[in-house]
Motif scaffolding. Structure first.
Motif, PDB file in Angstrom:
ATOM      1  N   ASP A 138      -8.385   1.542   2.373  1.00  0.00           N
ATOM      2  CA  ASP A 138      -7.682   1.019   3.341  1.00  0.00           C
ATOM      3  C   ASP A 138      -8.172  -0.301   3.682  1.00  0.00           C
ATOM      4  O   ASP A 138      -7.425  -1.777   4.140  1.00  0.00           O
TER       5      ASP A 138
ATOM      6  N   HIS B  42      -2.747   7.086   5.478  1.00  0.00           N
ATOM      7  CA  HIS B  42      -3.229   5.947   5.503  1.00  0.00           C
ATOM      8  C   HIS B  42      -1.985   4.671   4.727  1.00  0.00           C
ATOM      9  O   HIS B  42      -2.401   3.685   4.781  1.00  0.00           O
TER      10      HIS B  42
ATOM     11  N   TYR C 119       0.685  -1.304  -0.344  1.00  0.00           N
ATOM     12  CA  TYR C 119      -0.256   0.211  -0.114  1.00  0.00           C
ATOM     13  C   TYR C 119       0.784   0.909  -0.305  1.00  0.00           C
ATOM     14  O   TYR C 119       1.703   1.954   0.936  1.00  0.00           O
TER      15      TYR C 119
ATOM     16  N   ASN D 214      -7.261  -3.272   0.484  1.00  0.00           N
ATOM     17  CA  ASN D 214      -5.400  -3.739   0.993  1.00  0.00           C
ATOM     18  C   ASN D 214      -5.453  -4.648   2.293  1.00  0.00           C
ATOM     19  O   ASN D 214      -4.506  -5.665   1.966  1.00  0.00           O
ATOM     20  N   ARG D 215      -6.761  -4.141   3.159  1.00  0.00           N
ATOM     21  CA  ARG D 215      -6.099  -5.769   3.780  1.00  0.00           C
ATOM     22  C   ARG D 215      -6.412  -7.147   3.361  1.00  0.00           C
ATOM     23  O   ARG D 215      -6.549  -7.944   3.500  1.00  0.00           O
TER      24      ARG D 215
END
Ligand code: ADP
Ligand code: MG
Length: 227
Positions: free
Chosen positions: A189, A210, A37, A192-193
């Motif tokens: 976010d 972030h 990220y 990406n998780r």
């Protein structure tokens, strides 16, 4: 160790203008792994968009090498580059770039025609992606019936729909107010998780915060690589 998703070596892009050459990228070396990220940061004119456009094969380097997702972009034919753009990367832009007289659902599903998927499969995937960005109840809306933040979420769903290896976003919050920016960043976010590689350009520190890695560009070079 597996190969990085992106490997740039002496990546250079020179624009030839009447008044002389502009070294938009002056020899960038960087590796980016699957699942990272990354925030691409730096002042206006430092080469951020030029870098993103090369990663997404919207533009060709003047010199240097760029390997993305297993193959060298410099050695691909125009047809292979078109396929790469369609399959390997999803783009999100500052101005959303949605089709105006088209529902959110169709904005997301139409580009999937190039994947050769059936209309039922396209619709299913578009619905799934709109749910992922929290717009399951807005699928029949046209862009003018959506807020800026919602329009950007449609654009993110569209970028995701083809299951790209990399999500590239050039100033995705640049046209949004602070609260809406945070909402959109919460989606990045979460993605990406979920394992999606994200590279996004911003000049705002709170947006860059972030990301898990920040690349600072200055005069066409990466001058800081902070994790
Ligand atoms: P950033 O996205 O960081 O603001 P860019 O990558 O857009 O910067 O631009 C880097 C440099 O390249 C700037 O000096 C810009 O003026 C120049 N540049 C960008 N695109 C072009 C172009 N199409 N033709 C000529 N110069 C360009
Ligand atoms: Mg830019």
């Amino acid at each position: 160790m597996s190969a990085p998703l992106i490997r740039a070596r002496k990546l250079t892009r020179v624009y030839q203008l009447g008044g002389g050459d502009v070294h938009a990228l002056a020899g960038v070396d960087v590796d980016i792994d699957h699942g990272e990220y990354v925030a691409v940061m730096g002042a206006s004119g430092s080469g951020k968009s030029t870098f993103m456009n090369l990663l997404g094969a919207l533009d060709r380097p003047t010199s240097g090498t760029l390997v993305v997702d297993g193959a060298s972009l410099g050695e691909r034919t125009p047809d292979q580059l078109a396929a790469f753009r369609n399959e390997s990367v999803g783009f999100v832009f500052q101005q959303f770039n949605l089709l105006a007289r088209t529902t959110a659902l169709d904005n997301v599903s139409l580009p999937l025609i190039y994947r050769g998927w059936s209309s039922a499969k396209r619709k299913r995937r578009a619905e799934e992606c709109l749910h992922m960005v929290g717009l399951g109840d807005r699928m029949d809306h046209h862009p003018s019936q959506l807020s800026g933040g919602q329009q950007q979420r449609v654009a993110i769903a569209r970028a995701l729909a083809g299951e790209p290896s990399i999500l590239l976003a050039d100033e995705p919050t640049g046209a949004l107010d602070t609260q809406t920016s945070e909402d959109v960043m919460a989606i990045f976010d979460q993605l990406n998780r979920d394992g999606i590689t994200i590279i996004l350009v911003t000049h705002e520190d709170d947006v860059g915060a972030h990301a898990k890695r920040r690349l600072l560009f200055r005069d066409g070079l990466i001058v800081e690589d902070q994790r």
